[in-house]
Design a protein around this motif. Sequence first.
Motif, PDB file in Angstrom:
ATOM      1  N   HIS A 143     109.226  34.742  35.296  1.00 47.12           N
ATOM      2  CA  HIS A 143     110.205  35.823  35.072  1.00 47.12           C
ATOM      3  C   HIS A 143     109.703  37.104  35.744  1.00 47.12           C
ATOM      4  CE1 HIS A 143     113.036  38.536  33.227  1.00 47.12           C
ATOM      5  NE2 HIS A 143     113.593  37.563  32.531  1.00 47.12           N
ATOM      6  N   LEU A 144     110.538  37.700  36.580  1.00 48.33           N
ATOM      7  CA  LEU A 144     110.097  38.889  37.317  1.00 48.33           C
ATOM      8  C   LEU A 144     109.950  40.131  36.438  1.00 48.33           C
ATOM      9  CD1 LEU A 144     111.948  38.702  40.753  1.00 48.33           C
ATOM     10  CD2 LEU A 144     109.508  38.429  40.276  1.00 48.33           C
ATOM     11  N   GLY A 145     110.512  40.077  35.248  1.00 50.72           N
ATOM     12  CA  GLY A 145     110.401  41.230  34.339  1.00 50.72           C
ATOM     13  C   GLY A 145     109.064  41.259  33.605  1.00 50.72           C
ATOM     14  N   ALA A 146     108.201  40.279  33.872  1.00 47.51           N
ATOM     15  CA  ALA A 146     106.933  40.197  33.137  1.00 47.51           C
ATOM     16  C   ALA A 146     105.880  41.097  33.782  1.00 47.51           C
ATOM     17  CB  ALA A 146     106.451  38.746  33.078  1.00 47.51           C
ATOM     18  N   GLY A 147     106.030  42.390  33.584  1.00 48.23           N
ATOM     19  CA  GLY A 147     105.064  43.361  34.125  1.00 48.23           C
ATOM     20  C   GLY A 147     104.047  43.741  33.061  1.00 48.23           C
ATOM     21  N   CYS A 148     103.411  44.874  33.250  1.00 44.10           N
ATOM     22  CA  CYS A 148     102.450  45.372  32.241  1.00 44.10           C
ATOM     23  C   CYS A 148     102.384  46.884  32.405  1.00 44.10           C
ATOM     24  CB  CYS A 148     101.074  44.749  32.460  1.00 44.10           C
ATOM     25  SG  CYS A 148      99.749  45.558  31.525  1.00 44.10           S
ATOM     26  N   ALA A 149     102.711  47.603  31.320  1.00 46.34           N
ATOM     27  CA  ALA A 149     102.741  49.068  31.385  1.00 46.34           C
ATOM     28  C   ALA A 149     101.361  49.631  31.701  1.00 46.34           C
ATOM     29  CB  ALA A 149     103.251  49.617  30.054  1.00 46.34           C
ATOM     30  N   LEU A 150     100.327  48.988  31.181  1.00 47.87           N
ATOM     31  CA  LEU A 150      98.963  49.473  31.450  1.00 47.87           C
ATOM     32  C   LEU A 150      98.622  49.288  32.934  1.00 47.87           C
ATOM     33  CD1 LEU A 150      96.150  50.452  30.628  1.00 47.87           C
ATOM     34  CD2 LEU A 150      95.649  48.133  29.837  1.00 47.87           C
ATOM     35  N   ALA A 151      98.919  48.122  33.477  1.00 47.01           N
ATOM     36  CA  ALA A 151      98.638  47.873  34.900  1.00 47.01           C
ATOM     37  C   ALA A 151      99.397  48.869  35.778  1.00 47.01           C
ATOM     38  CB  ALA A 151      99.003  46.437  35.266  1.00 47.01           C
ATOM     39  N   ASP A 152     100.616  49.218  35.345  1.00 46.95           N
ATOM     40  CA  ASP A 152     101.420  50.154  36.137  1.00 46.95           C
ATOM     41  C   ASP A 152     100.931  51.591  36.041  1.00 46.95           C
ATOM     42  OD1 ASP A 152     103.015  48.193  37.111  1.00 46.95           O
ATOM     43  OD2 ASP A 152     104.683  48.539  35.736  1.00 46.95           O
ATOM     44  N   SER A 153      99.995  51.864  35.133  1.00 50.66           N
ATOM     45  CA  SER A 153      99.544  53.254  34.975  1.00 50.66           C
ATOM     46  C   SER A 153      98.570  53.670  36.077  1.00 50.66           C
ATOM     47  CB  SER A 153      98.900  53.459  33.592  1.00 50.66           C
ATOM     48  OG  SER A 153      97.643  52.807  33.538  1.00 50.66           O
ATOM     49  N   ILE A 154      98.122  52.720  36.890  1.00 51.60           N
ATOM     50  CA  ILE A 154      97.230  53.101  37.990  1.00 51.60           C
ATOM     51  C   ILE A 154      97.724  52.476  39.300  1.00 51.60           C
ATOM     52  CG2 ILE A 154      95.557  51.246  37.449  1.00 51.60           C
ATOM     53  CD1 ILE A 154      93.363  53.285  38.446  1.00 51.60           C
ATOM     54  N   THR A 155      97.826  53.327  40.318  1.00 58.13           N
ATOM     55  CA  THR A 155      98.156  52.851  41.664  1.00 58.13           C
ATOM     56  C   THR A 155      96.885  52.944  42.501  1.00 58.13           C
ATOM     57  OG1 THR A 155      98.650  55.069  42.426  1.00 58.13           O
ATOM     58  CG2 THR A 155     100.500  53.790  41.514  1.00 58.13           C
ATOM     59  N   VAL A 156      96.921  52.308  43.646  1.00 57.53           N
ATOM     60  CA  VAL A 156      95.734  52.366  44.491  1.00 57.53           C
ATOM     61  C   VAL A 156      95.480  53.809  44.964  1.00 57.53           C
ATOM     62  CG1 VAL A 156      96.799  51.762  46.719  1.00 57.53           C
ATOM     63  CG2 VAL A 156      94.467  51.018  46.211  1.00 57.53           C
ATOM     64  N   GLU A 157      96.572  54.578  45.139  1.00 59.51           N
ATOM     65  CA  GLU A 157      96.411  55.986  45.553  1.00 59.51           C
ATOM     66  C   GLU A 157      95.717  56.789  44.455  1.00 59.51           C
ATOM     67  OE1 GLU A 157      99.340  54.363  45.712  1.00 59.51           O
ATOM     68  OE2 GLU A 157      99.579  54.145  47.885  1.00 59.51           O
ATOM     69  N   SER A 158      96.136  56.567  43.187  1.00 56.65           N
ATOM     70  CA  SER A 158      95.491  57.336  42.111  1.00 56.65           C
ATOM     71  C   SER A 158      94.032  56.911  41.948  1.00 56.65           C
ATOM     72  CB  SER A 158      96.263  57.253  40.789  1.00 56.65           C
ATOM     73  OG  SER A 158      96.605  55.947  40.474  1.00 56.65           O
ATOM     74  N   LEU A 159      93.748  55.637  42.220  1.00 58.45           N
ATOM     75  CA  LEU A 159      92.339  55.212  42.156  1.00 58.45           C
ATOM     76  C   LEU A 159      91.523  55.900  43.253  1.00 58.45           C
ATOM     77  CD1 LEU A 159      89.991  53.601  41.079  1.00 58.45           C
ATOM     78  CD2 LEU A 159      90.791  51.616  42.334  1.00 58.45           C
ATOM     79  N   TYR A 160      92.081  55.985  44.457  1.00 62.42           N
ATOM     80  CA  TYR A 160      91.352  56.659  45.550  1.00 62.42           C
ATOM     81  C   TYR A 160      91.074  58.120  45.184  1.00 62.42           C
ATOM     82  CZ  TYR A 160      91.896  52.672  48.696  1.00 62.42           C
ATOM     83  OH  TYR A 160      91.808  51.439  49.254  1.00 62.42           O
ATOM     84  N   GLU A 161      92.065  58.769  44.551  1.00 59.42           N
ATOM     85  CA  GLU A 161      91.861  60.172  44.121  1.00 59.42           C
ATOM     86  C   GLU A 161      90.687  60.266  43.140  1.00 59.42           C
ATOM     87  OE1 GLU A 161      95.084  62.393  42.198  1.00 59.42           O
ATOM     88  OE2 GLU A 161      96.328  61.646  43.854  1.00 59.42           O
ATOM     89  N   TRP A 162      90.649  59.355  42.159  1.00 62.33           N
ATOM     90  CA  TRP A 162      89.560  59.358  41.173  1.00 62.33           C
ATOM     91  C   TRP A 162      88.232  59.081  41.834  1.00 62.33           C
ATOM     92  CZ3 TRP A 162      88.998  59.382  35.617  1.00 62.33           C
ATOM     93  CH2 TRP A 162      90.094  59.980  34.984  1.00 62.33           C
ATOM     94  N   LYS A 163      88.254  58.116  42.773  1.00 61.89           N
ATOM     95  CA  LYS A 163      86.994  57.778  43.449  1.00 61.89           C
ATOM     96  C   LYS A 163      86.468  58.983  44.230  1.00 61.89           C
ATOM     97  CE  LYS A 163      86.784  53.749  45.722  1.00 61.89           C
ATOM     98  NZ  LYS A 163      86.785  52.315  46.054  1.00 61.89           N
ATOM     99  N   ALA A 164      87.392  59.760  44.797  1.00 62.77           N
ATOM    100  CA  ALA A 164      86.985  60.932  45.572  1.00 62.77           C
ATOM    101  C   ALA A 164      86.336  61.977  44.646  1.00 62.77           C
ATOM    102  CB  ALA A 164      88.181  61.533  46.304  1.00 62.77           C
ATOM    103  N   ARG A 165      86.827  62.039  43.396  1.00 60.85           N
ATOM    104  CA  ARG A 165      86.266  63.002  42.440  1.00 60.85           C
ATOM    105  C   ARG A 165      84.911  62.545  41.907  1.00 60.85           C
ATOM    106  NH1 ARG A 165      91.283  63.645  38.546  1.00 60.85           N
ATOM    107  NH2 ARG A 165      89.756  64.475  37.083  1.00 60.85           N
ATOM    108  N   TYR A 166      84.676  61.240  41.901  1.00 62.43           N
ATOM    109  CA  TYR A 166      83.405  60.690  41.369  1.00 62.43           C
ATOM    110  C   TYR A 166      82.799  59.749  42.406  1.00 62.43           C
ATOM    111  CZ  TYR A 166      85.479  62.430  37.057  1.00 62.43           C
ATOM    112  OH  TYR A 166      86.052  63.236  36.105  1.00 62.43           O
ATOM    113  N   PRO A 167      82.376  60.282  43.533  1.00 62.86           N
ATOM    114  CA  PRO A 167      81.941  59.416  44.642  1.00 62.86           C
ATOM    115  C   PRO A 167      80.687  58.591  44.328  1.00 62.86           C
ATOM    116  CG  PRO A 167      81.536  61.742  45.152  1.00 62.86           C
ATOM    117  CD  PRO A 167      82.292  61.715  43.871  1.00 62.86           C
TER     118      PRO A 167
END
Length: 327
Positions: free
Chosen positions: A97-121
């Motif tokens: 079923h394509l509706g089987a997502g996860c709200a927690l998984a959707d709370s982080i994108t690869v762009e937001s992870l890169y931003e965090w990584k830049a803040r904590y290199p």
Amino acid sequence: MTLASQSATEPSVFNHLPEGALIEQINRLRKEKNAVILAHNYQIPQIQDLADVTGDSLGLSIEASNTDADIIVFCGVHFMAESAKVLSPDKRVFLPHLGAGCALADSITVESLYEWKARYPDHTVVTYVNSTAEVKAASDICCTSANAVSVVRSLDTDKVLFTPDKNLARWVARQVPEKEIIAYDGVCPTHDVLRQASVDRTRIEYPEAIIIAHPECREDVIAAAHEVCSTTGMLTAVGRYPEAKTFIIATEEAMMHQLRKRYPDKEFVSADGCIGCRLHCPYMKVTGLQDVYFSLADERFEIQLDDDVIEGARKALERMLAVPRDD
Ligand code: 13P
Ligand code: SF4
């Protein structure tokens, strides 16, 4: 026209088949196609009972990496089916079923992870499996609720950026105080809604009950719990209390199905404590038996990932799989 010869693209018949007939068709197709059906502990009971294997995220990842089936039908949520594809790239993996997502998984994108990584290199990125394959590929190592503490302890660094679940991060930080753990700002709404006050209310009726909580719960709920563990870890945890009769369970309500099957003489009560406030994950509940049937019959919905994402995510997942379970 027999059921077996009818095309799966005629949903009107199959959507209204009695449960027994639908299960017969699923069994026929899984044999014909050499398919394995994996189900998470939060799936509806009928799917849990039908699956070849039911388990937590870690157990199902291990099954996916070891199976010799040609097809994996993953009854869970999208990130779990993606992990199966990453660990078994030569298999065809389907999410019914394509509706089987996860709200927690959707709370982080690869762009937001890169931003965090830049803040904590200088920090090593530990990413909970409840995340997309793309985010895993940008991480150093993954973890699940069953091995998060051991994964963090296994690192040869003291600086950790833990994504995306802040409740799990806090739980790990309590177990591993010698490391500095910076938590990303995500939560699972299903677990995060629960407060200790609700657990206390449940406890009024069952004062002797043992409380078992998932580490996605908030700090106050975790503090009230006798045991904190993954969904499959809960099955083991109950065995540690042979004298106890009643258990209050602070996780998604479908977990009760495996617990009651394994321990028919014990009583399991959901830690919701208030009328209408059920611990219910809507994404885990969209998949029905008819979706499993159509997934096998029409070979849908296939997980497709870019090779570089598979390669990156596999490194993070395989690093995780080398670490033993916490429980
Ligand atoms: P487990 O890995 O403990 O089964 O948990 C997965 C999950 O999504 C919890 O919300
Ligand atoms: Fe995601 Fe929460 Fe549902 Fe688990 S219970 S699949 S973390 S939304």
